[in-house]
Design a protein around this motif. Structure first.
Motif, PDB file in Angstrom:
ATOM      1  N   ASN A 122      58.645  10.399  68.960  1.00 51.94           N
ATOM      2  CA  ASN A 122      57.249  10.780  68.742  1.00 51.94           C
ATOM      3  C   ASN A 122      57.144  11.943  67.766  1.00 51.94           C
ATOM      4  OD1 ASN A 122      55.087   9.386  70.634  1.00 51.94           O
ATOM      5  ND2 ASN A 122      56.973   9.537  71.825  1.00 51.94           N
ATOM      6  N   TYR A 123      58.035  12.905  67.914  1.00 49.06           N
ATOM      7  CA  TYR A 123      58.014  14.064  67.022  1.00 49.06           C
ATOM      8  C   TYR A 123      58.305  13.664  65.570  1.00 49.06           C
ATOM      9  CZ  TYR A 123      59.764  18.286  64.717  1.00 49.06           C
ATOM     10  OH  TYR A 123      60.003  19.304  63.823  1.00 49.06           O
ATOM     11  N   LEU A 124      59.360  12.870  65.373  1.00 46.83           N
ATOM     12  CA  LEU A 124      59.727  12.469  64.012  1.00 46.83           C
ATOM     13  C   LEU A 124      58.661  11.594  63.368  1.00 46.83           C
ATOM     14  CD1 LEU A 124      63.559  11.744  64.327  1.00 46.83           C
ATOM     15  CD2 LEU A 124      62.438  13.667  63.194  1.00 46.83           C
ATOM     16  N   LEU A 125      58.037  10.725  64.158  1.00 53.22           N
ATOM     17  CA  LEU A 125      56.961   9.908  63.609  1.00 53.22           C
ATOM     18  C   LEU A 125      55.801  10.792  63.180  1.00 53.22           C
ATOM     19  CD1 LEU A 125      55.606   7.304  62.865  1.00 53.22           C
ATOM     20  CD2 LEU A 125      55.031   6.931  65.276  1.00 53.22           C
ATOM     21  N   ILE A 151      48.845  14.306  65.331  1.00 55.52           N
ATOM     22  CA  ILE A 151      48.640  15.273  66.409  1.00 55.52           C
ATOM     23  C   ILE A 151      48.897  14.621  67.764  1.00 55.52           C
ATOM     24  CG2 ILE A 151      46.843  16.575  67.635  1.00 55.52           C
ATOM     25  CD1 ILE A 151      45.706  17.315  64.860  1.00 55.52           C
ATOM     26  N   LYS A 152      48.476  13.376  67.916  1.00 52.14           N
ATOM     27  CA  LYS A 152      48.723  12.650  69.169  1.00 52.14           C
ATOM     28  C   LYS A 152      50.217  12.477  69.420  1.00 52.14           C
ATOM     29  CE  LYS A 152      44.392   9.996  69.299  1.00 52.14           C
ATOM     30  NZ  LYS A 152      43.799   8.635  69.273  1.00 52.14           N
ATOM     31  N   TYR A 153      50.958  12.197  68.353  1.00 52.03           N
ATOM     32  CA  TYR A 153      52.410  12.039  68.502  1.00 52.03           C
ATOM     33  C   TYR A 153      53.061  13.364  68.895  1.00 52.03           C
ATOM     34  CZ  TYR A 153      51.916   7.457  66.261  1.00 52.03           C
ATOM     35  OH  TYR A 153      51.564   6.167  65.962  1.00 52.03           O
ATOM     36  N   PHE A 154      52.608  14.461  68.263  1.00 53.78           N
ATOM     37  CA  PHE A 154      53.161  15.773  68.614  1.00 53.78           C
ATOM     38  C   PHE A 154      52.837  16.133  70.068  1.00 53.78           C
ATOM     39  CE2 PHE A 154      52.709  16.843  63.875  1.00 53.78           C
ATOM     40  CZ  PHE A 154      54.048  16.582  63.638  1.00 53.78           C
ATOM     41  N   LYS A 155      51.626  15.842  70.477  1.00 55.91           N
ATOM     42  CA  LYS A 155      51.230  16.136  71.862  1.00 55.91           C
ATOM     43  C   LYS A 155      52.063  15.327  72.855  1.00 55.91           C
ATOM     44  CE  LYS A 155      46.424  17.639  71.322  1.00 55.91           C
ATOM     45  NZ  LYS A 155      45.008  17.312  71.628  1.00 55.91           N
ATOM     46  N   ARG A 156      52.323  14.067  72.491  1.00 51.95           N
ATOM     47  CA  ARG A 156      53.138  13.222  73.366  1.00 51.95           C
ATOM     48  C   ARG A 156      54.561  13.770  73.453  1.00 51.95           C
ATOM     49  NH1 ARG A 156      54.034  10.875  77.859  1.00 51.95           N
ATOM     50  NH2 ARG A 156      55.451   9.080  77.768  1.00 51.95           N
ATOM     51  N   ALA A 157      55.098  14.228  72.334  1.00 50.41           N
ATOM     52  CA  ALA A 157      56.442  14.817  72.326  1.00 50.41           C
ATOM     53  C   ALA A 157      56.484  16.051  73.227  1.00 50.41           C
ATOM     54  CB  ALA A 157      56.843  15.187  70.902  1.00 50.41           C
ATOM     55  N   ILE A 158      55.437  16.880  73.160  1.00 52.27           N
ATOM     56  CA  ILE A 158      55.364  18.088  73.989  1.00 52.27           C
ATOM     57  C   ILE A 158      55.208  17.722  75.458  1.00 52.27           C
ATOM     58  CG2 ILE A 158      53.914  20.094  74.516  1.00 52.27           C
ATOM     59  CD1 ILE A 158      53.329  20.227  71.456  1.00 52.27           C
ATOM     60  N   GLU A 159      54.451  16.679  75.724  1.00 51.27           N
ATOM     61  CA  GLU A 159      54.267  16.221  77.099  1.00 51.27           C
ATOM     62  C   GLU A 159      55.615  15.812  77.720  1.00 51.27           C
ATOM     63  OE1 GLU A 159      51.986  12.570  79.467  1.00 51.27           O
ATOM     64  OE2 GLU A 159      51.421  13.059  77.406  1.00 51.27           O
ATOM     65  N   ILE A 160      56.455  15.174  76.910  1.00 53.05           N
ATOM     66  CA  ILE A 160      57.766  14.729  77.401  1.00 53.05           C
ATOM     67  C   ILE A 160      58.749  15.888  77.462  1.00 53.05           C
ATOM     68  CG2 ILE A 160      59.718  13.186  76.937  1.00 53.05           C
ATOM     69  CD1 ILE A 160      57.675  11.427  75.342  1.00 53.05           C
TER      70      ILE A 160
END
Length: 247
Positions: A122-125, A151-160
Motif C-alpha cells: 500500500n505504501y509503495l503504491l 492518501i487512502k493507500y498511505f492511510k491503509r499502510a498506517i492502519e496495518i
C-alpha cells in the motif's frame, strides 16, 4: 518442497534425466530468491521466477514423458489434447498478465486487491502513484482524485503498520500537495513522535509551522534540527523570520 525436488532430481537422474535437469535448473535459479540464503528486498518479485520457470517447464515435460513415453503431437490423443488446452490457457493468461506490466503503478494498482493487507504494498503504491501525478500536476479534478487515492493507500499502510515513520511522512507530503496544512502538520507530528531525530521530519515541521504562523513551534523545531545539522540555510531563515515576527 525444495527437499522433494532435490530428491526427484537424484531419483530420476538415470530413469528420466529431463526431470532431473529441470528440477536442478529450477532449484538453482529460485533458491537465490527464496529468502533462505539471504533476505531478498523489494517488491515486484514476480520477475525473479522468470529464469526458474524454464527449469519448471523442462521438469513438467520430463514428467509427461515419464507417464507416457509415446507422447507425440503427431498423434493427438487424450494427454496430447489436454496439454494443448493447458498451453493455450496458460499462454492467454501470460499475455493478459503482461499487459499489467505497462508500468509499476499499473502493475501495483492491479495487484493491490490481492495485497490489501500488506503495509509495504500500500505504501509503495501510494508513493509511485503520487509521484506520477505530481510529475505532470495541473490541478485538475483527476489529479486531485489521484492524490486522494494515494492518501487512502498511505492511510491503509498506517492502519496495518502504525509505527513506521516514513508512512506518516509520505501522508503528510500528500496532504501538503493539496494544501491541507493542518492535516499535514498532524501527520508530521506522528512521524516526529516515531523518529524524533529524523532531520526531514524536523525540517518539514519547522516549515509547516512557519506556514501556519506558529512561529514559536517553528523556532523550536528549527533549534532541534540545528542541534544535529548546521548546513541548511533555510532552517536559519525560518528561525530568524520566526523570531522577527514574534517580536
Amino acid at each position: 518442497s525444495y527437499l522433494l525436488l532435490f530428491y526427484c532430481a537424484i531419483y530420476f537422474f538415470k530413469k528420466q534425466p529431463l526431470i532431473s535437469i529441470g528440477a536442478i535448473w529450477f532449484i538453482s535459479c529460485i533458491l537465490l530468491f527464496s529468502n533462505l540464503p539471504v533476505l531478498v528486498a523489494g517488491m515486484v518479485g514476480e520477475r525473479l521466477a522468470f529464469s526458474g520457470s524454464l527449469g519448471f517447464c523442462m521438469m513438467i515435460g520430463g514428467v509427461i514423458n515419464w507417464i507416457n513415453p509415446q507422447f507425440s503431437y503427431k498423434k493427438i490423443r487424450g494427454l496430447e489434447a489436454l496439454s494443448i488446452l493447458l498451453l493455450l490457457a496458460f499462454s492467454l493468461r501470460t499475455f493478459a498478465r503482461n499487459e499489467k506490466w505497462e508500468s509499476t503503478t499499473v502493475l501495483m494498482s492491479n495487484d493491490i486487491e490481492h495485497l490489501e493487507n500488506s503495509a509495504q504494498a500500500n505504501y509503495l503504491l501510494g508513493v509511485h502513484s503520487i509521484k506520477k501525478t505530481l510529475k505532470n500536476y495541473k490541478g485538475s479534478i483527476s489529479d486531485i482524485q489521484e492524490i486522494q487515492q494515494s492518501i487512502k493507500y498511505f492511510k491503509r499502510a498506517i492502519e496495518i503498520e502504525p509505527k513506521h515513520y516514513d508512512f506518516h511522512l509520505s501522508l503528510a507530503k500528500a496532504y501538503l500537495s493539496l494544501d491541507e496544512n493542518d492535516l499535514a502538520k498532524r501527520s508530521l507530528e506522528d512521524s516526529y513522535a516515531l523518529a524524533p531525530k529524523a532531520l526531514i521530519s524536523l525540517f518539514e515541521l519547522a516549515k509547516i509551522n512557519f506556514m501556519l504562523k506558529e512561529y514559536k513551534q517553528a523556532i523550536s523545531y528549527s533549534s532541534l534540527y540545528l542541534e544535529q545539522s548546521t548546513n541548511n540555510h533555510l532552517i536559519y531563515e525560518m528561525a530568524a523570520f520566526g523570531a522577527y515576527y514574534l517580536d
